[in-house]
Design a protein around this motif. Structure first.
Motif, PDB file in Angstrom:
ATOM      1  N   ASN A  43      50.011  58.621  30.029  1.00 21.90           N
ATOM      2  CA  ASN A  43      48.546  58.222  29.966  1.00 21.90           C
ATOM      3  C   ASN A  43      47.719  59.047  28.662  1.00 21.90           C
ATOM      4  O   ASN A  43      46.864  58.513  28.923  1.00 21.90           O
ATOM      5  CB  ASN A  43      47.600  58.692  31.372  1.00 21.90           C
ATOM      6  N   SER A  66      43.553  68.689  30.642  1.00 27.17           N
ATOM      7  CA  SER A  66      43.115  67.640  30.473  1.00 27.17           C
ATOM      8  C   SER A  66      42.762  66.810  32.010  1.00 27.17           C
ATOM      9  O   SER A  66      42.545  65.406  31.796  1.00 27.17           O
ATOM     10  CB  SER A  66      45.050  67.356  30.922  1.00 27.17           C
ATOM     11  N   LEU A  67      42.054  67.368  33.256  1.00 22.51           N
ATOM     12  CA  LEU A  67      41.686  66.979  33.451  1.00 22.51           C
ATOM     13  C   LEU A  67      39.783  66.340  33.137  1.00 22.51           C
ATOM     14  O   LEU A  67      39.258  65.609  33.264  1.00 22.51           O
ATOM     15  CB  LEU A  67      41.513  67.793  34.543  1.00 22.51           C
ATOM     16  N   LYS A 102      39.365  63.546  31.338  1.00 26.24           N
ATOM     17  CA  LYS A 102      39.890  62.640  32.020  1.00 26.24           C
ATOM     18  C   LYS A 102      41.331  61.607  31.430  1.00 26.24           C
ATOM     19  O   LYS A 102      41.472  60.398  31.295  1.00 26.24           O
ATOM     20  CB  LYS A 102      39.199  61.818  31.482  1.00 26.24           C
ATOM     21  N   TYR A 103      41.835  62.705  31.421  1.00 25.39           N
ATOM     22  CA  TYR A 103      43.672  62.114  30.632  1.00 25.39           C
ATOM     23  C   TYR A 103      44.695  61.942  31.944  1.00 25.39           C
ATOM     24  O   TYR A 103      45.973  61.119  31.833  1.00 25.39           O
ATOM     25  CB  TYR A 103      44.134  62.807  29.742  1.00 25.39           C
ATOM     26  N   LEU A 104      44.268  63.216  33.240  1.00 27.99           N
ATOM     27  CA  LEU A 104      44.623  63.457  34.142  1.00 27.99           C
ATOM     28  C   LEU A 104      43.705  63.122  35.106  1.00 27.99           C
ATOM     29  O   LEU A 104      42.283  63.031  35.483  1.00 27.99           O
ATOM     30  CB  LEU A 104      45.306  64.582  34.787  1.00 27.99           C
ATOM     31  N   SER A 105      44.439  61.915  36.494  1.00 27.37           N
ATOM     32  CA  SER A 105      42.849  61.761  37.985  1.00 27.37           C
ATOM     33  C   SER A 105      43.292  63.197  38.089  1.00 27.37           C
ATOM     34  O   SER A 105      44.209  63.811  38.426  1.00 27.37           O
ATOM     35  CB  SER A 105      43.613  60.689  38.536  1.00 27.37           C
ATOM     36  N   GLU A 106      42.200  63.855  39.324  1.00 28.61           N
ATOM     37  CA  GLU A 106      42.252  64.611  39.415  1.00 28.61           C
ATOM     38  C   GLU A 106      43.277  64.999  40.834  1.00 28.61           C
ATOM     39  O   GLU A 106      43.978  66.043  40.752  1.00 28.61           O
ATOM     40  CB  GLU A 106      41.074  65.011  40.423  1.00 28.61           C
ATOM     41  N   LYS A 107      43.918  64.279  41.331  1.00 31.73           N
ATOM     42  CA  LYS A 107      45.402  64.053  41.913  1.00 31.73           C
ATOM     43  C   LYS A 107      47.008  64.382  41.140  1.00 31.73           C
ATOM     44  O   LYS A 107      47.396  65.069  41.813  1.00 31.73           O
ATOM     45  CB  LYS A 107      45.233  62.544  42.655  1.00 31.73           C
ATOM     46  N   GLN A 108      46.442  63.511  40.113  1.00 31.59           N
ATOM     47  CA  GLN A 108      47.809  64.147  39.984  1.00 31.59           C
ATOM     48  C   GLN A 108      47.381  65.604  39.328  1.00 31.59           C
ATOM     49  O   GLN A 108      48.348  66.547  39.230  1.00 31.59           O
ATOM     50  CB  GLN A 108      48.025  62.990  38.347  1.00 31.59           C
ATOM     51  N   CYS A 109      45.815  65.670  39.020  1.00 35.20           N
ATOM     52  CA  CYS A 109      46.319  67.405  38.227  1.00 35.20           C
ATOM     53  C   CYS A 109      46.974  68.202  39.195  1.00 35.20           C
ATOM     54  O   CYS A 109      47.022  68.945  39.519  1.00 35.20           O
ATOM     55  CB  CYS A 109      44.826  67.707  37.940  1.00 35.20           C
TER      56      CYS A 109
END
Length: 111
Positions: free
Chosen positions: A24, A77-78, A81-88
């Motif tokens: 992403n 990345s968080l 906003k390259y990652l969602s909070e859940k992914q991070c």
């Protein structure tokens, strides 16, 4: 080799899960993507090196600093906003587990 070494298994699992995460990232962030992969592979290399070295503690400290850098890349990345909070959260929890294992490894070698 030491494929039953739990730290190695967790690190390999972390590296494999990076594929689904960095897809992403925009092209302009190739540097961060590359650093995530390269530092992760460096950590795996350093784990193998520390396991077979007399200078284990210095190598383990390098591993901890590289883990801190990975944590920073995820934080950035968080923020961008390259990652969602859940992914991070998922990835940083994996890093936390590896970090704790390395700390335990250091403490067990000291006693």
């Amino acid at each position: 080799m030491h494929n039953d070494f739990l730290i190695v298994k967790n690190m390999k699992n972390f590296i494999m899960s990076l594929d689904n995460i960095v897809i992403n990232y925009p092209r302009k962030e190739n540097v961060i993507k590359d650093r995530l992969y390269n530092d992760s592979l460096d950590i795996l290399y350093l784990i193998y090196l520390a396991n077979n070295s007399k200078d284990r503690k210095n190598i383990q400290i390098k591993i901890l600093s590289k883990i801190s850098m990975l944590d920073f890349y995820f934080e950035r990345s968080l923020k961008n906003k390259y990652l969602s909070e859940k992914q991070c959260l998922k990835m940083t929890n994996k890093l936390l587990i590896i970090h704790k294992m390395i700390l335990g490894w250091i403490k067990s070698a000291e006693s």
